[in-house]
Design a protein around this motif. Structure first.
Motif, PDB file in Angstrom:
ATOM      1  N   GLY A   1       0.824  -1.047   0.161  1.00  0.00           N
ATOM      2  CA  GLY A   1      -0.165  -0.102  -0.033  1.00  0.00           C
ATOM      3  C   GLY A   1       0.967   1.160   0.065  1.00  0.00           C
ATOM      4  O   GLY A   1       1.945   0.974   0.159  1.00  0.00           O
ATOM      5  N   VAL A   2       0.242   2.608  -0.311  1.00  0.00           N
ATOM      6  CA  VAL A   2       1.003   3.565  -0.391  1.00  0.00           C
ATOM      7  C   VAL A   2       0.253   4.732   0.070  1.00  0.00           C
ATOM      8  O   VAL A   2      -0.893   4.988   0.072  1.00  0.00           O
ATOM      9  CB  VAL A   2       1.148   3.895  -2.021  1.00  0.00           C
ATOM     10  CG1 VAL A   2       2.133   5.234  -1.999  1.00  0.00           C
ATOM     11  CG2 VAL A   2       2.100   2.995  -2.730  1.00  0.00           C
ATOM     12  N   ILE A   3       1.053   5.596   0.878  1.00  0.00           N
ATOM     13  CA  ILE A   3       0.518   6.930   1.570  1.00  0.00           C
ATOM     14  C   ILE A   3       1.350   8.169   0.958  1.00  0.00           C
ATOM     15  O   ILE A   3       2.740   7.947   0.920  1.00  0.00           O
ATOM     16  CB  ILE A   3       0.787   6.939   2.797  1.00  0.00           C
ATOM     17  CG1 ILE A   3      -0.389   5.915   3.631  1.00  0.00           C
ATOM     18  CG2 ILE A   3       0.211   8.348   3.337  1.00  0.00           C
ATOM     19  CD1 ILE A   3      -0.329   5.915   4.990  1.00  0.00           C
ATOM     20  N   HIS A   4       0.749   8.734  -0.093  1.00  0.00           N
ATOM     21  CA  HIS A   4       1.428  10.031  -0.659  1.00  0.00           C
ATOM     22  C   HIS A   4       1.041  11.261   0.110  1.00  0.00           C
ATOM     23  O   HIS A   4       0.054  11.932  -0.264  1.00  0.00           O
ATOM     24  CB  HIS A   4       1.103   9.906  -2.027  1.00  0.00           C
ATOM     25  CG  HIS A   4       1.620  11.158  -2.867  1.00  0.00           C
ATOM     26  ND1 HIS A   4       3.090  11.371  -2.992  1.00  0.00           N
ATOM     27  CD2 HIS A   4       1.021  11.821  -3.640  1.00  0.00           C
ATOM     28  CE1 HIS A   4       3.148  12.605  -3.471  1.00  0.00           C
ATOM     29  NE2 HIS A   4       1.780  12.914  -4.270  1.00  0.00           N
ATOM     30  N   CYS A   5       2.075  11.803   0.874  1.00  0.00           N
ATOM     31  CA  CYS A   5       1.876  12.840   1.540  1.00  0.00           C
ATOM     32  C   CYS A   5       2.813  14.093   1.160  1.00  0.00           C
ATOM     33  O   CYS A   5       2.643  15.261   1.828  1.00  0.00           O
ATOM     34  CB  CYS A   5       1.746  12.835   3.097  1.00  0.00           C
ATOM     35  SG  CYS A   5       3.157  12.130   4.097  1.00  0.00           S
TER      36      CYS A   5
ATOM     37  N   ARG B   1      -4.263  -3.161  -4.205  1.00  0.00           N
ATOM     38  CA  ARG B   1      -3.289  -2.308  -3.209  1.00  0.00           C
ATOM     39  C   ARG B   1      -3.615  -0.938  -2.889  1.00  0.00           C
ATOM     40  O   ARG B   1      -3.629  -0.164  -3.826  1.00  0.00           O
ATOM     41  CB  ARG B   1      -1.988  -2.520  -3.446  1.00  0.00           C
ATOM     42  CG  ARG B   1      -1.320  -3.766  -3.202  1.00  0.00           C
ATOM     43  CD  ARG B   1       0.078  -4.032  -3.855  1.00  0.00           C
ATOM     44  NE  ARG B   1       0.080  -3.945  -5.431  1.00  0.00           N
ATOM     45  CZ  ARG B   1       1.346  -3.601  -5.969  1.00  0.00           C
ATOM     46  NH1 ARG B   1       2.447  -3.399  -5.265  1.00  0.00           N
ATOM     47  NH2 ARG B   1       1.427  -3.418  -7.341  1.00  0.00           N
ATOM     48  N   PRO B   2      -4.063  -0.287  -1.787  1.00  0.00           N
ATOM     49  CA  PRO B   2      -4.346   0.924  -1.590  1.00  0.00           C
ATOM     50  C   PRO B   2      -3.444   1.955  -1.750  1.00  0.00           C
ATOM     51  O   PRO B   2      -2.340   2.061  -1.517  1.00  0.00           O
ATOM     52  CB  PRO B   2      -4.935   1.133  -0.101  1.00  0.00           C
ATOM     53  CG  PRO B   2      -4.155   0.082   0.689  1.00  0.00           C
ATOM     54  CD  PRO B   2      -4.068  -1.051  -0.414  1.00  0.00           C
ATOM     55  N   LEU B   3      -3.957   3.211  -2.310  1.00  0.00           N
ATOM     56  CA  LEU B   3      -3.104   4.549  -2.640  1.00  0.00           C
ATOM     57  C   LEU B   3      -3.896   5.456  -1.919  1.00  0.00           C
ATOM     58  O   LEU B   3      -5.038   5.762  -2.445  1.00  0.00           O
ATOM     59  CB  LEU B   3      -2.980   4.754  -4.260  1.00  0.00           C
ATOM     60  CG  LEU B   3      -2.423   6.002  -4.477  1.00  0.00           C
ATOM     61  CD1 LEU B   3      -0.768   6.271  -3.759  1.00  0.00           C
ATOM     62  CD2 LEU B   3      -2.417   6.505  -6.007  1.00  0.00           C
ATOM     63  N   VAL B   4      -3.092   6.056  -0.948  1.00  0.00           N
ATOM     64  CA  VAL B   4      -3.994   7.418  -0.071  1.00  0.00           C
ATOM     65  C   VAL B   4      -3.160   8.451  -0.759  1.00  0.00           C
ATOM     66  O   VAL B   4      -1.917   8.332  -0.360  1.00  0.00           O
ATOM     67  CB  VAL B   4      -3.930   7.120   1.070  1.00  0.00           C
ATOM     68  CG1 VAL B   4      -4.498   8.216   1.998  1.00  0.00           C
ATOM     69  CG2 VAL B   4      -4.801   5.737   1.641  1.00  0.00           C
TER      70      VAL B   4
ATOM     71  N   ALA C   1      -7.283   5.239   7.053  1.00  0.00           N
ATOM     72  CA  ALA C   1      -7.890   5.332   5.511  1.00  0.00           C
ATOM     73  C   ALA C   1      -7.113   4.280   4.778  1.00  0.00           C
ATOM     74  O   ALA C   1      -7.762   3.610   3.795  1.00  0.00           O
ATOM     75  CB  ALA C   1      -7.526   6.863   5.048  1.00  0.00           C
ATOM     76  N   LEU C   2      -5.708   4.137   5.241  1.00  0.00           N
ATOM     77  CA  LEU C   2      -4.981   2.795   4.431  1.00  0.00           C
ATOM     78  C   LEU C   2      -5.634   1.670   4.697  1.00  0.00           C
ATOM     79  O   LEU C   2      -6.024   0.756   3.677  1.00  0.00           O
ATOM     80  CB  LEU C   2      -3.497   2.853   4.909  1.00  0.00           C
ATOM     81  CG  LEU C   2      -2.778   2.064   4.322  1.00  0.00           C
ATOM     82  CD1 LEU C   2      -2.073   2.324   3.009  1.00  0.00           C
ATOM     83  CD2 LEU C   2      -1.419   1.663   5.213  1.00  0.00           C
ATOM     84  N   GLU C   3      -6.030   1.472   6.143  1.00  0.00           N
ATOM     85  CA  GLU C   3      -6.562   0.005   6.308  1.00  0.00           C
ATOM     86  C   GLU C   3      -7.974   0.028   6.093  1.00  0.00           C
ATOM     87  O   GLU C   3      -8.260  -1.187   5.643  1.00  0.00           O
ATOM     88  CB  GLU C   3      -6.398  -0.052   7.842  1.00  0.00           C
ATOM     89  CG  GLU C   3      -4.924  -0.063   8.395  1.00  0.00           C
ATOM     90  CD  GLU C   3      -4.839  -0.054  10.020  1.00  0.00           C
ATOM     91  OE1 GLU C   3      -3.691  -0.225  10.403  1.00  0.00           O
ATOM     92  OE2 GLU C   3      -5.828   0.266  10.488  1.00  0.00           O
ATOM     93  N   LYS C   4      -8.392   0.858   5.706  1.00  0.00           N
ATOM     94  CA  LYS C   4     -10.250   0.694   5.358  1.00  0.00           C
ATOM     95  C   LYS C   4     -10.113   0.222   3.759  1.00  0.00           C
ATOM     96  O   LYS C   4     -11.079  -0.349   3.351  1.00  0.00           O
ATOM     97  CB  LYS C   4     -10.710   2.203   5.408  1.00  0.00           C
ATOM     98  CG  LYS C   4     -12.022   2.386   5.140  1.00  0.00           C
ATOM     99  CD  LYS C   4     -13.044   1.703   6.122  1.00  0.00           C
ATOM    100  CE  LYS C   4     -14.461   1.661   5.965  1.00  0.00           C
ATOM    101  NZ  LYS C   4     -15.235   0.957   6.802  1.00  0.00           N
ATOM    102  N   ARG C   5      -9.085   0.811   3.135  1.00  0.00           N
ATOM    103  CA  ARG C   5      -9.233   0.146   1.454  1.00  0.00           C
ATOM    104  C   ARG C   5     -10.493   0.410   0.731  1.00  0.00           C
ATOM    105  O   ARG C   5     -10.994  -0.348  -0.072  1.00  0.00           O
ATOM    106  CB  ARG C   5      -8.935  -1.243   1.632  1.00  0.00           C
ATOM    107  CG  ARG C   5      -7.457  -1.469   2.097  1.00  0.00           C
ATOM    108  CD  ARG C   5      -7.281  -3.115   2.053  1.00  0.00           C
ATOM    109  NE  ARG C   5      -6.124  -3.516   2.402  1.00  0.00           N
ATOM    110  CZ  ARG C   5      -5.506  -4.013   1.601  1.00  0.00           C
ATOM    111  NH1 ARG C   5      -5.460  -4.190   0.298  1.00  0.00           N
ATOM    112  NH2 ARG C   5      -4.221  -4.409   1.902  1.00  0.00           N
TER     113      ARG C   5
END
Length: 306
Positions: free
Chosen positions: A67-71, A109-112, A213-217
Motif C-alpha cells: 500500500g502507498v501513502i502519498h503525503c 493495493r491502496p493508494l492514499v 484510511a489506508l486500512e479501510k481500503r
C-alpha cells in the motif's frame, strides 16, 4: 502491510511512521538525502532513495509495497510570492500520483493521496464536505484529486485525505507563514472583521487518520482530517500578536497584498470544513490540542524589535 510513504521525513510523514509501525505495519520511506535516510532508519523505517521529480523511483517504491501513502508535497511555492509556482508544484503532484498509480494498476493495493479541505467548499459560508468535488474549482490543488480519479479509472484503489491547517507547537500550516509575516511587518493582521474561518487538526490526529484510511481500503473515499471546523482568523491573529508582542490590526482587502504578500490569496478565505462523514466511516476521534492552544504553547521570540 509494507507501506511506501512519500514525504516520510516531513512534518506529517514523520508522524505517520510511528503510527504505522505501532500498528504492526512496515514502512518504506522515500528520501533523496543522506540526512533523510538516517532519520528514517532512526525512526525504524526502511529507506527508498528517490524524489517527486523521479517518477521511476516512485513506481519502484510503490511496486515493492502492499500500500502507498502519498503525503509529499513541494512547499517551495509557499513564500515564492508567485502564483505560477504554486500551479507548477500542483502539476508536479499530479505527475507523482500518476507514477504511483502506474505501479498499482490492476491491484487492490491502496493508494492514499493528499489534497486540501478547501476543495470541498461548495457553498460560500458552509463547511466543506467529503462528498463534494468540483473539477472546475479555482484552487490548483484540485490537480491531485483529478489525478487520483484518473488512475482509479485504471483499476487503482485510490482514497483521498484532505488536510486543513495541520499543527503542533512548532508548525501550523499556512499560519506558520502568517507568524513570519507578523514578525517582519511587526504587526499581526487579519482582513476586515477577521470572521473568516480556517479548519485545523493536530498532526498526531492527522497521522492516525492516514492509517485508518489506508486500512479501510475503500476506493473513491474522501476524508476530511478536520478536528476544528473553523477557527476565526481574528483569533489566530490575536494569539500571534500576543506571542510576538506586536499590534493586532485589521486590514482592508486592498491593503492585504502589501502586508501578506503571497499569503494574501488565502488570508481572507472563509474555509470551514466538516469531518462528520469521516468520523462516522472511520470511527476517527481526534483528541489532540486545538490550534489556538498549540499557538499559545509556542516558543515565541523575546522581541521582534531588532
Amino acid at each position: 502491510m509494507r507501506v511506501f510513504l512519500t514525504g516520510a521525513t516531513g512534518f506529517i510523514g514523520s508522524a505517520i511512521i510511528p503510527e504505522l509501525i505501532n500498528a504492526g505495519h512496515q514502512v518504506l520511506g522515500l528520501t533523496r538525502s543522506d540526512a533523510g535516510a538516517q532519520s528514517l532508519i532512526a525512526a525504524g523505517a526502511e529507506v527508498h532513495r528517490g524524489s517527486l521529480e523521479d517518477p521511476d523511483s516512485l513506481r519502484d517504491g510503490a511496486a515493492q509495497s502492499d500500500g502507498v501513502i502519498h503525503c509529499a508535497f513541494d512547499h517551495s511555492a509557499f513564500g515564492a510570492n508567485d502564483f505560477s509556482k504554486f500551479l507548477e508544484v500542483c502539476e508536479k503532484d499530479r505527475r507523482a500520483i500518476e507514477a504511483l498509480g502506474d505501479a498499482l494498476r490492476g491491484s487492490d493495493r491502496p493508494l492514499v493521496i493528499t489534497s486540501g479541505t478547501g476543495i470541498g467548499n461548495a457553498v460560500p459560508g458552509q463547511p466543506a464536505t467529503e462528498d463534494h468535488f468540483d473539477t472546475n474549482h479555482p484552487n490548483p490543488r484540485k490537480a491531485s484529486e483529478v489525478a487520483g480519479a484518473s488512475v482509479s479509472e485504471h483499476g487503482v484503489n485510490v482514497s483521498v485525505v484532505r488536510l486543513p491547517q495541520v499543527h503542533n507547537t512548532v508548525k501550523q500550516g499556512l499560519i506558520t507563514y502568517a507568524v513570519q509575516v507578523a514578525r517582519e511587518k511587526r504587526a499581526s493582521a487579519y482582513i476586515g472583521e477577521g470572521l473568516n474561518r480556517w479548519p485545523a487538526a493536530h498532526v498526531l490526529d492527522v497521522a492516525h487518520l492516514y492509517r485508518l484510511a489506508l486500512e479501510k481500503r475503500e476506493p473513491g473515499s474522501r476524508y476530511n482530517a478536520v478536528a476544528e471546523e473553523g477557527v476565526l482568523m481574528r483569533e489566530i491573529a490575536e494569539v500571534i500578536g500576543r506571542g510576538l508582542k506586536v499590534p493586532v490590526v485589521s486590514l482592508s482587502e486592498e491593503q492585504a497584498p502589501a502586508h501578506f504578500g503571497w499569503l494574501a490569496m488565502f488570508a481572507g478565505f472563509d474555509m470551514p470544513a466538516s469531518s462528520a462523514q469521516t468520523r462516522q466511516r472511520l470511527d476517527w476521534k481526534p483528541t489532540g490540542p486545538g490550534l489556538i492552544a498549540d499557538l499559545e504553547q509556542m516558543r515565541w521570540p523575546e522581541s521582534v524589535t531588532h
